[in-house]
Design a protein around this motif. Structure first.
Motif, short mmCIF file in Angstrom:
data_model
loop_
_atom_site.label_atom_id
_atom_site.label_comp_id
_atom_site.label_asym_id
_atom_site.label_seq_id
_atom_site.Cartn_x
_atom_site.Cartn_y
_atom_site.Cartn_z
N TYR A 1 0.84 -1.20 0.00
CA TYR A 1 0.00 0.00 0.00
C TYR A 1 0.87 1.25 0.00
CZ TYR A 1 -3.58 3.34 1.47
OH TYR A 1 -4.42 4.43 1.54
N LYS A 2 1.91 1.24 0.82
CA LYS A 2 2.79 2.41 0.90
C LYS A 2 3.59 2.61 -0.39
CE LYS A 2 3.09 2.67 5.87
NZ LYS A 2 3.93 2.67 7.06
N VAL A 3 3.99 1.52 -1.03
CA VAL A 3 4.72 1.62 -2.30
C VAL A 3 3.84 2.26 -3.37
CG1 VAL A 3 5.73 0.29 -4.20
CG2 VAL A 3 6.33 -0.25 -1.84
N LEU A 4 2.54 1.97 -3.31
CA LEU A 4 1.61 2.55 -4.28
C LEU A 4 1.22 3.98 -3.91
CD1 LEU A 4 -0.71 -0.52 -4.91
CD2 LEU A 4 0.92 0.49 -6.51
N LYS A 5 2.00 4.59 -3.07
CA LYS A 5 1.79 5.98 -2.64
C LYS A 5 0.49 6.13 -1.87
CE LYS A 5 5.47 7.35 -4.76
NZ LYS A 5 6.68 7.03 -4.12
N GLY A 6 0.20 5.13 -1.07
CA GLY A 6 -0.96 5.20 -0.21
C GLY A 6 -0.62 5.97 1.04
N GLU A 7 -0.53 7.26 0.92
CA GLU A 7 -0.19 8.10 2.06
C GLU A 7 -1.48 8.50 2.76
OE1 GLU A 7 2.29 11.25 0.62
OE2 GLU A 7 3.66 9.84 -0.31
N ASN A 8 -1.76 7.79 3.82
CA ASN A 8 -3.01 7.97 4.50
C ASN A 8 -2.74 7.82 6.00
OD1 ASN A 8 -5.54 7.49 5.70
ND2 ASN A 8 -6.34 6.54 3.85
N GLY A 9 -2.85 8.90 6.75
CA GLY A 9 -2.56 8.86 8.17
C GLY A 9 -3.43 7.87 8.91
N TYR A 10 -4.66 7.71 8.45
CA TYR A 10 -5.57 6.75 9.08
C TYR A 10 -5.03 5.33 8.94
CZ TYR A 10 -9.84 4.03 9.86
OH TYR A 10 -10.75 3.12 10.31
N ILE A 11 -4.60 4.96 7.74
CA ILE A 11 -4.06 3.62 7.52
C ILE A 11 -2.75 3.44 8.29
CG2 ILE A 11 -3.10 2.06 5.77
CD1 ILE A 11 -6.17 2.24 5.73
N ASP A 12 -1.95 4.48 8.38
CA ASP A 12 -0.71 4.40 9.17
C ASP A 12 -1.03 4.09 10.64
OD1 ASP A 12 0.84 4.93 6.95
OD2 ASP A 12 1.02 7.07 7.38
N ARG A 13 -2.06 4.73 11.17
CA ARG A 13 -2.45 4.48 12.56
C ARG A 13 -2.96 3.06 12.73
NH1 ARG A 13 -7.07 4.52 15.34
NH2 ARG A 13 -8.29 5.47 13.69
N LEU A 14 -3.80 2.60 11.80
CA LEU A 14 -4.31 1.22 11.87
C LEU A 14 -3.16 0.23 11.78
CD1 LEU A 14 -7.49 1.25 9.59
CD2 LEU A 14 -7.33 1.66 12.05
N ALA A 15 -2.22 0.49 10.88
CA ALA A 15 -1.07 -0.41 10.70
C ALA A 15 -0.26 -0.49 11.99
CB ALA A 15 -0.20 0.08 9.55
#
Length: 107
Positions: free
Chosen positions: A81-95
């Protein structure tokens, strides 16, 4: 002599015209391919985001045990997800919350 001049004139116009047509076709093909590639990447990113959210909800929110395979799979999804430029603070917190979940069998 006249035939040679006619052939030269045809070549003088035909080669640039054919080159311009080929260049236009190539540009169109590249643009179409790029749009399709962008759509595919965005679709994969959406699917990864959905699976990360579902895994988080199931394991962290609902409290189900995380198996080693599920943990590894989630780490791989997050990395992709991060490689695909999924820059999402919400997903970072969940991760981050998911990474802190206890793995089954490792007490």
């Amino acid at each position: 002599m006249i035939l040679e001049k006619v052939a030269e004139a045809l070549l003088a116009y035909a080669i640039p015209a054919a080159s311009a047509m080929m260049l236009s076709w190539l540009t169109y093909t590249i643009r179409t391919s790029r749009k399709r590639q962008d759509a595919l990447e965005e679709g994969v990113k959406c699917l990864l985001r959905d699976r990360i959210i579902q895994a988080h909800r199931y394991h962290v929110v609902e409290g189900h045990e995380v198996s080693a395979e599920e943990y590894t799979s989630s780490e791989d999804m997050i990395a992709s997800y991060k490689v695909l430029k999924g820059e999402n603070g919400y997903i970072d917190r969940l991760a981050e919350e998911y990474k802190q979940s206890p793995i089954a069998g490792q007490h």
